[in-house]
Scaffold this motif. Structure first.
Motif, PDB file in Angstrom:
ATOM      1  N   VAL A  73     -36.609 -33.971  14.896  1.00  0.00           N
ATOM      2  CA  VAL A  73     -37.080 -34.163  13.517  1.00  0.00           C
ATOM      3  C   VAL A  73     -38.368 -33.369  13.288  1.00  0.00           C
ATOM      4  N   LYS A  74     -39.304 -33.410  14.222  1.00  0.00           N
ATOM      5  CA  LYS A  74     -40.548 -32.663  14.106  1.00  0.00           C
ATOM      6  C   LYS A  74     -40.303 -31.157  14.052  1.00  0.00           C
ATOM      7  N   SER A  75     -39.383 -30.702  14.928  1.00  0.00           N
ATOM      8  CA  SER A  75     -39.097 -29.277  14.953  1.00  0.00           C
ATOM      9  C   SER A  75     -38.418 -28.845  13.629  1.00  0.00           C
ATOM     10  N   GLU A  76     -37.609 -29.720  13.065  1.00  0.00           N
ATOM     11  CA  GLU A  76     -36.971 -29.404  11.775  1.00  0.00           C
ATOM     12  C   GLU A  76     -38.021 -29.339  10.659  1.00  0.00           C
ATOM     13  N   LYS A  77     -38.981 -30.225  10.683  1.00  0.00           N
ATOM     14  CA  LYS A  77     -40.040 -30.244   9.662  1.00  0.00           C
ATOM     15  C   LYS A  77     -40.867 -28.959   9.765  1.00  0.00           C
ATOM     16  N   LYS A  78     -41.157 -28.547  10.993  1.00  0.00           N
ATOM     17  CA  LYS A  78     -41.931 -27.313  11.204  1.00  0.00           C
ATOM     18  C   LYS A  78     -41.175 -26.114  10.662  1.00  0.00           C
TER      19      LYS A  78
END
Length: 168
Positions: free
Chosen positions: A159-164
């Motif tokens: 999820v964090k990598s997608e937000k980035k």
């Protein structure tokens, strides 16, 4: 005439009994024993002991024995057909019987001990397996929890990598 009793041991073949119908074989066997005694002792006055009758009838009317071992005794024209018992068994003394009983009891005690040991071994194995199952179940729960935690961590990273990637 001699008053001396004659005693003989015979093995009577009852194989021809099988030629008669099923439901008459034991009767025919008794008659064959009587005929055999008449022929060999040359007397018409024949008495067949109850033991012989029980031996012939033991398996029913349809399945009498193929052979029978008898002792035929003739005394003053009377002939008695009785079951033959080996002399060794008849002459066995009480001391020999007692020693045999002791040996048998010793053997049976040893056998009982072996059986008990086998039962105890089986119980121990079953208990060990039960303990192992309990341990594996208790170990499985933390493993499952750890897996869930790892999965959550992996999802959070995704999820964090997608937000980035979206921000960029």
């Amino acid at each position: 005439m001699s008053t001396e009793a004659t005693e003989r041991i015979y093995t009577i073949n009852l194989g021809k009994v099988l030629l008669s119908p099923n439901n008459q074989r034991a009767k025919r066997a008794i008659n064959m024993i009587r005929e055999f005694a008449i022929k060999h002792m040359k007397s018409e006055n024949i008495k067949i002991e109850e033991e012989i009758s029980h031996l012939v009838w033991a398996r029913g009317i349809r399945h009498p024995p193929r052979k029978i071992r008898v002792k035929i005794t003739k005394d003053d024209g009377n002939v008695i057909v009785s079951k033959y018992q080996e002399e060794k068994k008849a002459e066995e003394t009480k001391s020999e019987k007692k020693s045999d009983d002791k040996k048998k009891s010793d053997k049976s005690k040893k056998e009982e001990k072996k059986v008990e040991e086998k039962k105890e071994d089986k119980k121990e194995k079953v208990e060990k397996k039960a303990e192992e199952k309990k341990e594996s179940k208790t170990e499985e729960k933390p493993k499952k929890e750890e897996k869930k935690a790892e999965e959550k961590a992996v999802e959070e990273k995704k999820v964090k990598s997608e937000k980035k990637t979206k921000k960029e």
